[in-house]
Design a protein around this motif. Structure first.
Motif, mmCIF file in Angstrom:
data_model
loop_
_atom_site.group_PDB
_atom_site.id
_atom_site.type_symbol
_atom_site.label_atom_id
_atom_site.label_comp_id
_atom_site.label_asym_id
_atom_site.label_seq_id
_atom_site.Cartn_x
_atom_site.Cartn_y
_atom_site.Cartn_z
ATOM 1 N N GLU A 107 0.845 -1.190 0.000
ATOM 2 C CA GLU A 107 0.000 0.000 0.000
ATOM 3 C C GLU A 107 0.879 1.238 0.000
ATOM 4 O O GLU A 107 2.098 1.160 0.178
ATOM 5 N N HIS A 165 -4.757 7.528 -0.956
ATOM 6 C CA HIS A 165 -4.363 6.180 -0.572
ATOM 7 C C HIS A 165 -4.480 5.233 -1.761
ATOM 8 O O HIS A 165 -5.439 5.309 -2.544
ATOM 9 N N THR A 166 -3.510 4.347 -1.909
ATOM 10 C CA THR A 166 -3.583 3.282 -2.904
ATOM 11 C C THR A 166 -3.144 2.004 -2.226
ATOM 12 O O THR A 166 -2.195 2.004 -1.442
ATOM 13 N N TRP A 167 -3.843 0.903 -2.481
ATOM 14 C CA TRP A 167 -3.511 -0.333 -1.780
ATOM 15 C C TRP A 167 -3.963 -1.547 -2.587
ATOM 16 O O TRP A 167 -4.842 -1.479 -3.434
ATOM 17 N N ARG A 168 -3.307 -2.672 -2.305
ATOM 18 C CA ARG A 168 -3.666 -3.928 -2.962
ATOM 19 C C ARG A 168 -4.883 -4.531 -2.271
ATOM 20 O O ARG A 168 -4.930 -4.640 -1.052
ATOM 21 N N ARG A 169 -5.865 -4.934 -3.053
ATOM 22 C CA ARG A 169 -7.023 -5.630 -2.505
ATOM 23 C C ARG A 169 -7.793 -6.268 -3.648
ATOM 24 O O ARG A 169 -7.583 -5.942 -4.812
ATOM 25 N N LYS A 200 4.282 4.735 9.293
ATOM 26 C CA LYS A 200 2.822 4.787 9.292
ATOM 27 C C LYS A 200 2.280 5.718 10.362
ATOM 28 O O LYS A 200 1.221 6.333 10.174
#
Length: 468
Positions: free
Chosen positions: A106, A264-268, A117
């Motif tokens: 992410e 925000h960018t994230w793997r899902r 974080k």
């Protein structure tokens, strides 16, 4: 539908050429050229020309807690939980020409970089969710057509915010970001778009994004679960943006201060979305049918955490195209049993839990009220759960239609259990569900399928005691 279009737009791959480095106090920080490729739900990959460790020519699959980057256009990147997944090198070339491939879990894109974080904190956070517009279902446009004058007037009025939840730390609302029409020479068309989104505002300064409690991540997961439960549809989030600095309009000679945000960018998992978006007629429980929406969401917040987490997983399953997969019905049964245990306690057999809940929800599912249909359905579901759990799938292909309808019913059954526990009147819930085509289809087809099953297995009810 606007939300579907926005999600598909986010899923288109974007490339960012820039320099990348490992943050720290080292004065000799090493910058490495590379390309970041972002496609929401599919790709969050960094390809470097060189490596962060040029003195090590071994193929080391190393992990980095954080990687920073800078690209053209004042874009800064903070990527968390980064792993080296591949490296190509040639012994005849310097290490600076090695190709290193990294996988990011992410990250955040905006005007500033961060080292950890704990540094990610915002005054407010907004995020779109598929189905949110259909759930709220307001009509912001009015039209006035004058055919004789060849004139059409369109008026857009941004809908008022809907307060969903409030505690000592935040307010959570459904708000709207809107965009007026473009203006150009030779213009032949114009449009006005708006986008429903969750807006979470901190009551006292900046609130951290990450955390198991009292964080934006915590509140966003909570509100997505309860609203996604009511839409009955896939509920992926998109355009998740936090405000680092608020707007300050000029006054008393002070300059205008622009808003500064991080995205925000994230793997899902990104589910397959309906081709035509989500219609308000597809929503299980629209906002207008709730009565006091704040009461329902506040009561959901008070439920045991594990029960809320189970609901979040149920919403995730709404986006899984797995009607014919043996495990999906069993997973729903496990989820029902876990939620029921969290809500009502007691170490009871599964069928007894079904009987208890069917009694509470008799007004919600009146088509199961005769001829012990509810008990027969519960026994059928338990047997399928047991067959799957013990690797005995002999009955799977028998009565496949009943299996599929039982899976659909379990989704609605668990949703009804939660909403009634959160204070929704069962009769009001029935009125809302009765307008839904999926519920109507179940009420029309399921009783006949259960009766047919009973005719094929007449001994089941006679052996009820073994299930109790």
């Amino acid at each position: 539908m606007a939300d579907r279009d926005d999600i598909l737009k986010e899923r288109q791959e974007q490339e960012y050429l820039g320099i990348w480095w490992i943050p720290g106090d080292d004065a000799e920080q090493r910058n490495v050229s590379g390309v970041m490729r972002i496609a929401e739900g599919e790709k969050l990959d960094l390809q470097l020309l060189g490596t962060f460790s040029p003195d090590d020519r071994k193929i080391a699959f190393q992990d980095y807690p954080v990687v920073n980057g800078a690209s053209h256009g004042l874009k800064r990147f903070t990527m968390f939980d980064v792993s080296v997944v591949g490296r190509e090198s040639n012994g005849s070339e310097p290490a600076e020409l090695d190709e290193t491939k990294l996988w990011c879990l992410e990250g955040w894109v905006g005007p500033e970089c961060y080292n950890k974080k704990e540094d990610i904190a915002f005054f407010s956070l907004s995020a779109g969710m598929f189905g949110l517009s259909a759930w709220h279902n307001v009509r912001p446009f009015s039209f006035d057509d004058n055919w004789e004058a060849h004139e059409t007037k369109l008026v857009y009025k941004r809908p008022e915010d809907v307060l969903l939840f409030e505690d000592d730390y935040v307010t959570i609302s459904v708000g709207y970001a809107w965009k007026g029409p473009t203006r150009a020479i030779g213009q032949t068309e114009a449009d006005v778009r708006h986008e429903a989104q969750f807006v979470i505002k901190s009551k006292a300064g900046k609130l951290p994004f990450y955390g198991d409690d009292r964080s934006y991540e915590f509140y966003l997961n909570f509100v997505r679960a309860i609203i996604g439960l009511m839409t009955g549809a896939p509920a992926p989030l998109y355009n998740c943006t936090g405000v680092l600095r608020r707007h300050e309009m000029p006054h008393d000679g002070k300059p205008f201060v622009p808003e500064i945000v991080l995205k925000h960018t994230w793997r899902r998992d990104m589910p397959k979305l309906p081709e035509k978006g989500l219609s308000p007629l597809d929503v299980l429980v629209p906002c207008a049918k709730l009565g006091n929406v704040r009461e329902v969401t506040s009561n959901f917040f008070k439920l045991p955490k594990l029960a809320r987490d189970f609901v979040g997983h149920l919403v995730y399953l709404n986006g899984c195209d797995s009607n014919l997969t043996q495990g999906v019905l069993s997973e729903l049964v496990f989820m029902f049993e876990g939620i029921h245990r969290e809500l009502y306690g007691a170490d009871r057999k599964l069928i007894l839990r079904f009987i208890d809940e069917l009694a509470r929800l008799a007004d919600v599912f009146p088509y199961l009220g005769d001829d012990e249909l509810g008990l027969s359905l519960a026994i059928f579901i338990k047997k399928r759960r047991d067959n799957y759990s013990h690797a005995n799938p002999d009955d799977y292909h028998n009565e496949l239609r009943l299996f599929i309808f039982a899976k659909m019913w379990m989704h609605q059954f668990i949703a009804a259990m939660i909403l009634v526990k959160c204070g929704m009147n069962p009769k009001d819930l029935f009125k809302s569900l009765a307008a839904n085509h999926s519920y109507a289809n179940l009420s029309r087809e399921l009783p006949g399928l259960i009766r047919r099953h009973r005719s094929l297995h007449p001994s089941e009810l006679a052996d009820t005691k073994k299930y109790l």
